[in-house]
Motif scaffolding. Structure first.
Motif, PDB file in Angstrom:
ATOM      1  N   VAL A   1     -60.776  38.744-112.476  1.00 38.41           N
ATOM      2  CA  VAL A   1     -61.048  39.904-111.622  1.00 38.41           C
ATOM      3  C   VAL A   1     -60.253  41.117-112.095  1.00 38.41           C
ATOM      4  O   VAL A   1     -60.784  42.233-112.153  1.00 38.41           O
ATOM      5  N   ILE A   2     -58.993  40.899-112.444  1.00 31.97           N
ATOM      6  CA  ILE A   2     -58.170  42.003-112.934  1.00 31.97           C
ATOM      7  C   ILE A   2     -58.741  42.551-114.237  1.00 31.97           C
ATOM      8  O   ILE A   2     -58.844  43.770-114.437  1.00 31.97           O
ATOM      9  N   ASP A   3     -59.150  41.652-115.104  1.00 34.61           N
ATOM     10  CA  ASP A   3     -59.732  42.068-116.381  1.00 34.61           C
ATOM     11  C   ASP A   3     -60.999  42.883-116.145  1.00 34.61           C
ATOM     12  O   ASP A   3     -61.207  43.936-116.774  1.00 34.61           O
ATOM     13  N   ALA A   4     -61.842  42.424-115.224  1.00 29.98           N
ATOM     14  CA  ALA A   4     -63.095  43.128-114.943  1.00 29.98           C
ATOM     15  C   ALA A   4     -62.831  44.509-114.350  1.00 29.98           C
ATOM     16  O   ALA A   4     -63.499  45.502-114.702  1.00 29.98           O
ATOM     17  N   ILE A   5     -61.851  44.601-113.453  1.00 33.02           N
ATOM     18  CA  ILE A   5     -61.516  45.894-112.849  1.00 33.02           C
ATOM     19  C   ILE A   5     -61.041  46.865-113.924  1.00 33.02           C
ATOM     20  O   ILE A   5     -61.465  48.028-113.979  1.00 33.02           O
TER      21      ILE A   5
ATOM     22  N   GLU B   1     -52.152  34.786-102.995  1.00 31.39           N
ATOM     23  CA  GLU B   1     -52.843  34.953-104.272  1.00 31.39           C
ATOM     24  C   GLU B   1     -53.319  36.395-104.426  1.00 31.39           C
ATOM     25  O   GLU B   1     -53.237  36.982-105.517  1.00 31.39           O
ATOM     26  N   ILE B   2     -53.789  36.969-103.327  1.00 28.53           N
ATOM     27  CA  ILE B   2     -54.221  38.367-103.368  1.00 28.53           C
ATOM     28  C   ILE B   2     -53.030  39.283-103.620  1.00 28.53           C
ATOM     29  O   ILE B   2     -53.107  40.234-104.404  1.00 28.53           O
TER      30      ILE B   2
ATOM     31  N   GLU C   1     -49.853  42.744-107.377  1.00 25.17           N
ATOM     32  CA  GLU C   1     -48.671  42.963-108.215  1.00 25.17           C
ATOM     33  C   GLU C   1     -49.084  43.142-109.672  1.00 25.17           C
ATOM     34  O   GLU C   1     -48.522  43.985-110.386  1.00 25.17           O
ATOM     35  N   ASP C   2     -50.061  42.383-110.128  1.00 24.19           N
ATOM     36  CA  ASP C   2     -50.567  42.557-111.490  1.00 24.19           C
ATOM     37  C   ASP C   2     -51.111  43.971-111.692  1.00 24.19           C
ATOM     38  O   ASP C   2     -50.887  44.596-112.743  1.00 24.19           O
TER      39      ASP C   2
ATOM     40  N   VAL D   1     -55.007  48.577-105.041  1.00 24.16           N
ATOM     41  CA  VAL D   1     -54.105  47.858-104.132  1.00 24.16           C
ATOM     42  C   VAL D   1     -54.141  48.482-102.749  1.00 24.16           C
ATOM     43  O   VAL D   1     -54.257  47.781-101.733  1.00 24.16           O
ATOM     44  N   SER D   2     -54.053  49.802-102.699  1.00 23.97           N
ATOM     45  CA  SER D   2     -54.038  50.504-101.411  1.00 23.97           C
ATOM     46  C   SER D   2     -55.337  50.302-100.638  1.00 23.97           C
ATOM     47  O   SER D   2     -55.337  50.364 -99.405  1.00 23.97           O
TER      48      SER D   2
END
Length: 237
Positions: free
Chosen positions: A4-8, A60-61, A66-67, A80-81
């Motif tokens: 998910v982080i990679d896709a974002i 986990e979220i 944090e990532d 994040v916000s």
């Protein structure tokens, strides 16, 4: 890296606009790292990926958040916000430590500070008003963003008329702060409190205007009638 982080990050990179990126720097004194996206586009991306993230556990979220913060990119902080207030029904008292860590470690500009604190931290305080003492402790931090956070976390509740006593107490603690971004933060808090409590905030300003920096004073009286503004701005000492 979580998919998910990679896709974002891939999507933020794809939508990045050099012109927007260049213009963004004009709003900040600090160096700001960003992809160059308008706020509405970032909100849309955050909403899109929240559908994938929502079923996961809160911790986990938080780890995903944090990532995102670790990148130092402003739009990732805005994701994040956007996500954290959606966890409000899962908040627990200990979560204030997570927010404190994020602010103290990753926040480097007023936009990232306000976007997290206005809603995520503000919603937390509404649910756990006993934690207001934590905000008071933040006013004594050496980190300007912690001190600003102490004030702007109450902006939305204050706008609704809540936490007047607590807002004035935080203003007291920040009253003579020499950092103008902190002054603007608590001045903004007083301004929003004045929507429902004009007389009380006016009385506070009049009692403290000798010591209150003019920057904070101007923010605090912004919504008041002209006659009250004029009275507050007089240097009658």
């Amino acid at each position: 890296m979580d998919p998910v982080i990679d896709a974002i990050r891939q999507e933020l990179t794809t939508h990045g606009d050099p012109d927007v990126r260049k213009c963004s720097g004009r709003f900040f004194r600090e160096e700001v790292r960003c992809y160059g996206l308008k706020t509405a586009t970032v909100s849309s991306i955050a909403k899109k990926y929240w559908k994938e993230v929502k079923p996961r556990g809160k911790q986990e979220i938080f780890a995903l958040c944090e990532d995102l913060y670790r990148s130092g990119m402003m739009e990732e902080a805005f994701v994040v916000s956007a996500w954290v207030p959606l966890l409000a029904d899962r908040y627990a008292p200990g979560d204030i430590a997570v927010f404190r860590h994020w602010i103290d470690t990753y926040i480097t500009n007023w936009a990232a500070c306000d976007s997290l604190c206005n809603h995520a931290v503000g919603d937390f305080i509404v649910r756990y008003p006993g934690e207001i003492e934590e905000l008071q402790r933040w006013t004594q931090s050496e980190n300007r963003w912690m001190r600003r956070a102490a004030a702007v976390s109450l902006v939305v509740p204050a706008k609704r008329g809540s936490f007047l006593t607590e807002a004035l107490a935080i203003a007291d603690l920040l009253l003579t702060d020499t950092d103008d971004l902190v002054q603007k933060g608590y001045g903004w808090l007083l301004k929003e409190a004045s929507r429902k409590h004009t007389d009380e905030v006016f009385s506070y300003v009049m009692a403290n205007k000798r010591d209150m920096p003019r920057t904070a004073l101007r923010y605090a009286i912004e919504l008041m009638p002209k006659d009250l503004k004029a009275e507050a701005m007089k240097k009658d000492w």
